[in-house]
Design a protein around this motif. Sequence first.
Motif, PDB file in Angstrom:
ATOM      1  N   ASP A 109       1.754   1.758  -3.899  1.00  0.00           N
ATOM      2  CA  ASP A 109       0.653   2.858  -4.416  1.00  0.00           C
ATOM      3  C   ASP A 109       0.231   3.756  -3.612  1.00  0.00           C
ATOM      4  O   ASP A 109       0.211   4.790  -4.542  1.00  0.00           O
ATOM      5  CB  ASP A 109      -0.141   2.010  -3.799  1.00  0.00           C
ATOM      6  N   HIS A 110       0.825   4.371  -2.416  1.00  0.00           N
ATOM      7  CA  HIS A 110       0.413   5.990  -2.708  1.00  0.00           C
ATOM      8  C   HIS A 110       1.959   6.811  -2.923  1.00  0.00           C
ATOM      9  O   HIS A 110       1.730   7.867  -3.327  1.00  0.00           O
ATOM     10  CB  HIS A 110       0.607   6.155  -1.431  1.00  0.00           C
TER      11      HIS A 110
ATOM     12  N   ASN B 182      -1.746  11.279   0.767  1.00  0.00           N
ATOM     13  CA  ASN B 182      -1.117  10.148   1.086  1.00  0.00           C
ATOM     14  C   ASN B 182      -0.665   9.957   2.001  1.00  0.00           C
ATOM     15  O   ASN B 182      -0.009   9.180   2.625  1.00  0.00           O
ATOM     16  CB  ASN B 182      -0.496  10.103  -0.522  1.00  0.00           C
TER      17      ASN B 182
ATOM     18  N   ARG C  48       1.102  -1.057   0.534  1.00  0.00           N
ATOM     19  CA  ARG C  48      -0.348  -0.015  -0.393  1.00  0.00           C
ATOM     20  C   ARG C  48       1.158   1.685  -0.327  1.00  0.00           C
ATOM     21  O   ARG C  48       0.549   2.449  -0.392  1.00  0.00           O
ATOM     22  CB  ARG C  48      -0.682  -0.129   1.062  1.00  0.00           C
TER      23      ARG C  48
ATOM     24  N   ARG D 266      -1.162   8.717   5.262  1.00  0.00           N
ATOM     25  CA  ARG D 266      -2.343   6.867   5.047  1.00  0.00           C
ATOM     26  C   ARG D 266      -0.352   6.186   5.296  1.00  0.00           C
ATOM     27  O   ARG D 266      -0.561   4.951   4.983  1.00  0.00           O
ATOM     28  CB  ARG D 266      -2.288   7.039   3.421  1.00  0.00           C
ATOM     29  N   VAL D 267       0.372   7.172   4.732  1.00  0.00           N
ATOM     30  CA  VAL D 267       1.352   6.010   4.316  1.00  0.00           C
ATOM     31  C   VAL D 267       2.251   6.105   6.116  1.00  0.00           C
ATOM     32  O   VAL D 267       2.668   4.776   6.469  1.00  0.00           O
ATOM     33  CB  VAL D 267       3.088   6.911   3.274  1.00  0.00           C
TER      34      VAL D 267
ATOM     35  N   ASN E  34       0.697   7.245  -6.551  1.00  0.00           N
ATOM     36  CA  ASN E  34      -0.246   8.026  -6.680  1.00  0.00           C
ATOM     37  C   ASN E  34       0.400   9.260  -6.374  1.00  0.00           C
ATOM     38  O   ASN E  34      -0.107  10.589  -7.120  1.00  0.00           O
ATOM     39  CB  ASN E  34      -1.067   7.910  -5.400  1.00  0.00           C
TER      40      ASN E  34
END
Length: 606
Positions: free
Chosen positions: A438-439, A535, A435, A538-539, A442
């Motif tokens: 993924d960030h 993002n 994930r 979230r990281v 993004n």
Amino acid sequence: MSFFDLLKMVGGLALFLYGMNLLGDGLSRASGGRLERILEKLTNNPLKAVLMGAVVTGVIQSSSATTVMVVGFVNSGIMSLKQAVGIIMGANIGTTVTSWILSLTGIESDAFWIRMLKPSSFSPILAIVGVGILLFSHKDKLKNAATILVGFAILMFGMDTMSAAVSPLANVPEFTSLLIKFQNPVFGVLAGMILTAVIQSSSASVGILQALCTTGAVSFGAAVPIIMGQNIGTCVTAMISGIGASRNAKRAALIHLYFNIIGTILFLGVFYTVNAIHPFAFLGEVATPFGIAVVHSCFNIAATLVLLPFSNGLVKLACLTLPTHEDVKEMSETDKTLSLLDVRFLEKPAYAVEQSRLVASVMADKSREAMDLAMELLHNFDEAKAEQVAQMETDVDRFEDELGTYLVKLSSKQLSNKDSETLNTILHCIGDFERISDHARNIKEAAQEMHDKQLVFSEKAQEELKVFERAVHDVLDLTMTSFKNGDLNLARQVEPLEEVIDGLSLDVKQRHVRRLRKGKCTIELGFILSDVITNFERVSDHCSNIAVCLVQVNEDEFDTHAYLDELRQEDNKDFQSKVLACREKYQLPPTKQERLAEKNAKLLAE
């Protein structure tokens, strides 16, 4: 031979094979993967390689297992073909240890202490002790030792059962005439080769031969070529293991086969030439378990002494048999790393867990590097770096798929408590690594949009982002380092920083809204900034998940929510002081109003 004698012999063989397997598993688990790691490192010197191959095989009681591991090492690129040769030769020597242990069954004496040296005398004691430990102990080390004791006892009981069952064969003319045919070297070699290929263990087939010696119908003339064939037959396991492996791994299996074939031809050639000139009297004598062990050891030691100086020749022969195709592409770094997850290592679970940990560490580094590169793109976009981020995200996805599949297979194996904890940690963390990448993708896409539309954040926004990025970089560094090193002290430093990053996210968004109201920023840039901030946040959340998982696995009766709630309590002075220290370290540049308030405060103080 009656039906019940046959049944007894087959049952004894089953117990013998099971005992050997149990003994090998217990020894392997007791080593905790250390033997395999030693094999990786001490192979540059041919003599050391031979010695290590012999020691490891003597411990795990299987030359086939050692050779399969070597095929896996070569397939993963851990070991070169030249390094593999010495270990393969040493494995052939190490496998003779079993025959020496089994030769103790031939001890005959009325003296109490000498009789106690006979396995049939002391193995029941080992069985009692081993079973007692297995029933009443929960410690991995003790249970591994108990498995070794029980495995040895079952092995020896199976050997005794076989020996007792085949004794009546001495009076069967058909059996005696069959063994006489094996005195023909070709028939003897074929018989030993087929038997060993079927049961896939030269140690076991030599044990069966030693059991047959108790009939008194097996002469050394028949035993010698059978032993030669048994050494060739054991190569079947490595050859099967090489199917689907890399070209070099197949060559390693071929080297094992060529070593035994050439050694057998040379040994039998010299042996029967000398016998023709000066006949060996012992060939007509009845073979004994001790004599079988001597012949087995002499052959493997002699073959190693003769062929070790020509190890490069064996490598060239294997390469000639399987030449390199011109269209074979060089493996990428990702492929090389993932090749460490070789299915052959699953038979040695402790080592497979260590390989999984190494691959997960590379995955963690790739996620961190992707995020660092993506943050650079926000200030200085570079097409090549953007492609790197995209490639890293793809690689991390592959890591998650292949590592997850491998760990699921590994979880079905018998693991120690420590290895089980490591496996669970990796399994829980790889999703967060994926994930994070993924960030990173993004953020790369946000930077790409700004570059394509020629948009630039305001000077204030850039200053704030740099503070935010520094905090995200540091929380990633703490998290990934604590995961790779298993450092719980570092893992406990992640949560205070994550708390500060949550605060930074809120502050930066509020500042952006104020700039938007004053017309100092556009709505389009506002959407991009909000996406980037989300993002980042979230990281840090995924970093928190990883850190909490590391702490959780090392503490009994751990509740994640209770742990986090307890940390954030106002009376938790230690945590609050760490949060305060992080806030001071990652302060956003003061706003105009904050500077004015500070100036007024100084004036009032004066």
